[in-house]
Design a protein around this motif. Structure first.
Motif, PDB file in Angstrom:
ATOM      1  N   TYR A 133       0.808  -1.135  -0.016  1.00 17.07           N
ATOM      2  CA  TYR A 133       0.327   0.183   0.183  1.00 17.07           C
ATOM      3  C   TYR A 133       0.389   0.964  -0.102  1.00 17.07           C
ATOM      4  O   TYR A 133       0.781   1.890   1.308  1.00 17.07           O
ATOM      5  CB  TYR A 133      -0.534  -0.148   0.936  1.00 17.07           C
ATOM      6  CG  TYR A 133      -2.630   0.532   0.587  1.00 17.07           C
ATOM      7  CD1 TYR A 133      -2.987   0.182  -0.219  1.00 17.07           C
ATOM      8  CD2 TYR A 133      -2.584   1.831   1.116  1.00 17.07           C
ATOM      9  CE1 TYR A 133      -4.022   0.449  -0.741  1.00 17.07           C
ATOM     10  CE2 TYR A 133      -3.602   1.948  -0.059  1.00 17.07           C
ATOM     11  CZ  TYR A 133      -4.792   1.972  -0.042  1.00 17.07           C
ATOM     12  OH  TYR A 133      -5.758   2.606  -0.542  1.00 17.07           O
ATOM     13  N   GLN A 167      -3.118  11.575  -1.852  1.00 16.85           N
ATOM     14  CA  GLN A 167      -2.398  11.926  -1.064  1.00 16.85           C
ATOM     15  C   GLN A 167      -1.132  12.599  -0.916  1.00 16.85           C
ATOM     16  O   GLN A 167      -0.482  13.860  -0.971  1.00 16.85           O
ATOM     17  CB  GLN A 167      -2.462  10.633   0.165  1.00 16.85           C
ATOM     18  CG  GLN A 167      -1.472  11.255   1.189  1.00 16.85           C
ATOM     19  CD  GLN A 167      -1.215   9.916   1.552  1.00 16.85           C
ATOM     20  OE1 GLN A 167      -0.815   8.997   1.124  1.00 16.85           O
ATOM     21  NE2 GLN A 167      -1.215   9.883   2.817  1.00 16.85           N
ATOM     22  N   SER A 219     -10.310  15.016   6.716  1.00 16.37           N
ATOM     23  CA  SER A 219     -10.782  13.242   6.955  1.00 16.37           C
ATOM     24  C   SER A 219     -11.433  12.565   6.639  1.00 16.37           C
ATOM     25  O   SER A 219     -11.278  11.574   6.394  1.00 16.37           O
ATOM     26  CB  SER A 219     -11.641  14.274   7.954  1.00 16.37           C
ATOM     27  OG  SER A 219     -12.616  14.738   7.122  1.00 16.37           O
ATOM     28  N   ALA A 222      -8.529  10.742   5.260  1.00 16.50           N
ATOM     29  CA  ALA A 222      -7.917   9.939   5.409  1.00 16.50           C
ATOM     30  C   ALA A 222      -9.503   8.515   5.606  1.00 16.50           C
ATOM     31  O   ALA A 222      -8.528   7.254   6.145  1.00 16.50           O
ATOM     32  CB  ALA A 222      -8.179  10.845   7.326  1.00 16.50           C
ATOM     33  N   GLY A 223     -10.169   9.391   5.448  1.00 13.58           N
ATOM     34  CA  GLY A 223     -10.969   7.975   5.285  1.00 13.58           C
ATOM     35  C   GLY A 223     -10.840   6.849   4.371  1.00 13.58           C
ATOM     36  O   GLY A 223     -11.474   5.719   4.482  1.00 13.58           O
ATOM     37  N   TRP A 224     -10.681   7.913   3.224  1.00 13.90           N
ATOM     38  CA  TRP A 224     -10.354   6.684   2.024  1.00 13.90           C
ATOM     39  C   TRP A 224      -9.071   5.345   2.476  1.00 13.90           C
ATOM     40  O   TRP A 224      -8.976   4.727   2.104  1.00 13.90           O
ATOM     41  CB  TRP A 224     -10.244   7.235   0.615  1.00 13.90           C
ATOM     42  CG  TRP A 224     -11.479   7.838   0.444  1.00 13.90           C
ATOM     43  CD1 TRP A 224     -12.129   8.487   0.191  1.00 13.90           C
ATOM     44  CD2 TRP A 224     -11.917   7.057  -0.939  1.00 13.90           C
ATOM     45  NE1 TRP A 224     -13.884   9.152  -0.099  1.00 13.90           N
ATOM     46  CE2 TRP A 224     -13.215   7.502  -1.511  1.00 13.90           C
ATOM     47  CE3 TRP A 224     -12.449   5.576  -1.700  1.00 13.90           C
ATOM     48  CZ2 TRP A 224     -13.846   7.414  -2.531  1.00 13.90           C
ATOM     49  CZ3 TRP A 224     -12.830   5.796  -2.749  1.00 13.90           C
ATOM     50  CH2 TRP A 224     -14.077   6.304  -2.665  1.00 13.90           C
ATOM     51  N   LEU A 225      -8.176   6.467   3.471  1.00 14.14           N
ATOM     52  CA  LEU A 225      -6.777   5.997   3.593  1.00 14.14           C
ATOM     53  C   LEU A 225      -7.352   4.301   4.334  1.00 14.14           C
ATOM     54  O   LEU A 225      -6.504   3.444   4.580  1.00 14.14           O
ATOM     55  CB  LEU A 225      -5.767   6.787   3.509  1.00 14.14           C
ATOM     56  CG  LEU A 225      -5.283   7.845   2.544  1.00 14.14           C
ATOM     57  CD1 LEU A 225      -4.500   8.839   3.190  1.00 14.14           C
ATOM     58  CD2 LEU A 225      -4.584   6.838   1.430  1.00 14.14           C
ATOM     59  N   ARG A 226      -8.336   4.740   5.030  1.00 13.56           N
ATOM     60  CA  ARG A 226      -7.680   4.016   6.007  1.00 13.56           C
ATOM     61  C   ARG A 226      -8.886   2.394   5.627  1.00 13.56           C
ATOM     62  O   ARG A 226      -8.621   1.218   6.490  1.00 13.56           O
ATOM     63  CB  ARG A 226      -9.580   4.229   7.359  1.00 13.56           C
ATOM     64  CG  ARG A 226      -8.880   3.813   9.070  1.00 13.56           C
ATOM     65  CD  ARG A 226      -8.836   5.059   9.393  1.00 13.56           C
ATOM     66  NE  ARG A 226     -10.696   5.614   9.543  1.00 13.56           N
ATOM     67  CZ  ARG A 226     -10.356   7.750   9.231  1.00 13.56           C
ATOM     68  NH1 ARG A 226      -9.630   7.762   9.142  1.00 13.56           N
ATOM     69  NH2 ARG A 226     -11.991   7.303   8.891  1.00 13.56           N
ATOM     70  N   ASP A 227      -9.941   3.020   5.325  1.00 17.63           N
ATOM     71  CA  ASP A 227     -10.673   2.097   4.661  1.00 17.63           C
ATOM     72  C   ASP A 227     -10.630   1.143   3.322  1.00 17.63           C
ATOM     73  O   ASP A 227     -11.066   2.051   1.962  1.00 17.63           O
ATOM     74  CB  ASP A 227     -11.913   2.119   4.832  1.00 17.63           C
ATOM     75  CG  ASP A 227     -13.961   1.469   4.201  1.00 17.63           C
ATOM     76  OD1 ASP A 227     -13.362   0.486   3.952  1.00 17.63           O
ATOM     77  OD2 ASP A 227     -14.549   1.826   4.045  1.00 17.63           O
ATOM     78  N   ARG A 228      -9.598  -0.127   2.879  1.00 17.73           N
ATOM     79  CA  ARG A 228      -9.386  -0.198   1.941  1.00 17.73           C
ATOM     80  C   ARG A 228     -10.295  -1.131   1.059  1.00 17.73           C
ATOM     81  O   ARG A 228      -9.836  -2.214   0.335  1.00 17.73           O
ATOM     82  CB  ARG A 228      -7.943  -0.978   2.096  1.00 17.73           C
ATOM     83  CG  ARG A 228      -6.958   0.355   2.296  1.00 17.73           C
ATOM     84  CD  ARG A 228      -5.789  -0.607   2.964  1.00 17.73           C
ATOM     85  NE  ARG A 228      -4.970   0.737   3.002  1.00 17.73           N
ATOM     86  CZ  ARG A 228      -4.002  -0.067   3.791  1.00 17.73           C
ATOM     87  NH1 ARG A 228      -3.033  -1.154   3.694  1.00 17.73           N
ATOM     88  NH2 ARG A 228      -2.893   1.054   4.911  1.00 17.73           N
TER      89      ARG A 228
END
Ligand SMILES: [Zn+2]
Length: 253
Positions: A133, A167, A219, A222-228
């Motif tokens: 990733y 990002q 944010s 950040a949400g997109w990066l967290r939820d893969r």
């Protein structure tokens, strides 16, 4: 003489005016223009698929972007799917690209010898290592600059890129307002997708809701990066068969 001139004046606007009809993922197009297979700053790839038709606004946008690419000293960009001549859904591939206002641009660098055969069979290069990733070494400042040039144009509604690419753009360009048009979306790690606003006078073109205010670098990203979860690629999806506006029925197969 006068009568002939009058007829020409009546005929010209009709022939020259495109129309994007319906939604980006449920529509068609009238009076599309073809993007020439190469020009300053770009090559069309997979020409044999004949998906290089777009609304005049899109063709103009791509040709101008090509010129900006040349001025910036970047390698020529590779333009992939725009739309079919009449628009409408593809037999496979995307859901959108139906009204001549969407275009895909590949992120890989062009081949050293860009002859037509090479451009017809060229393969994509993924900019993301999906296991680790992270962005691979293939993603350089050339790609960043190209995406920035594409997104800074006021005619652009959205540019879809992989969350890791968004990002990278945020890290380089801070909180610039135009970054808000760059939308994180899975499936865009070897190409990015440009979507133009409905052009002036296209009364049957259905616009998409405006993007949220701001750069989208906080944010939301950040949400997109967290939820893969969406990273998992779904294979063999059924062809997309939307309900088309009446003006498109019988026009697109
Ligand atoms: Zn696309």
């Amino acid at each position: 003489m006068r009568r002939g001139l009058f007829i020409v004046m009546l005929w010209l606007p009709m022939a020259a005016w495109g129309q994007a009809v319906g939604e980006y993922a449920a529509g068609c197009q009238y009076n599309a223009s073809a993007l020439p297979d190469r020009g300053p700053g770009y090559y069309v790839i997979r020409h044999q698929q004949a998906r290089y038709y777009g609304q005049p606004e899109m063709i103009n946008y791509l040709q101008e972007l090509g010129k900006k690419v040349v001025s910036a000293g970047l390698p020529p960009m590779l333009v992939a799917d725009i739309a079919k001549r009449q628009g409408g859904p593809f037999a496979y591939g995307h859901r959108s690209h139906q009204t001549g206002l969407d275009a895909d641009i590949w992120l890989r660098s062009p081949p050293p010898v860009p002859d037509s055969e090479r451009l017809a069979t060229i393969s994509a290069v993924d900019m993301v290592d999906h296991r680790g990733y992270y962005l691979t070494a293939a993603f350089t400042d050339n790609q960043r600059q190209l995406i920035a040039l594409a997104a800074q144009d006021e005619r652009v509604s959205r540019v879809f890129v992989h969350p890791l690419i968004k990002q990278a753009m945020c890290r380089t360009y801070g909180n610039a307002d135009w970054l808000g048009r760059i939308r994180p979306w899975f499936g865009h790690s070897s190409h990015f997708h440009v979507r133009l606003h409905c052009p002036e006078g296209h009364r049957d073109c259905v616009p998409q809701a405006p993007v949220p205010k701001g750069s989208g670098c906080g944010s939301e990203l950040a949400g997109w990066l967290r939820d893969r979860a969406g990273e998992i690629t779904v294979t063999a999806t059924a062809p997309w068969r939307p309900r088309l506006p009446r003006a498109c029925i019988g026009r697109v197969e």
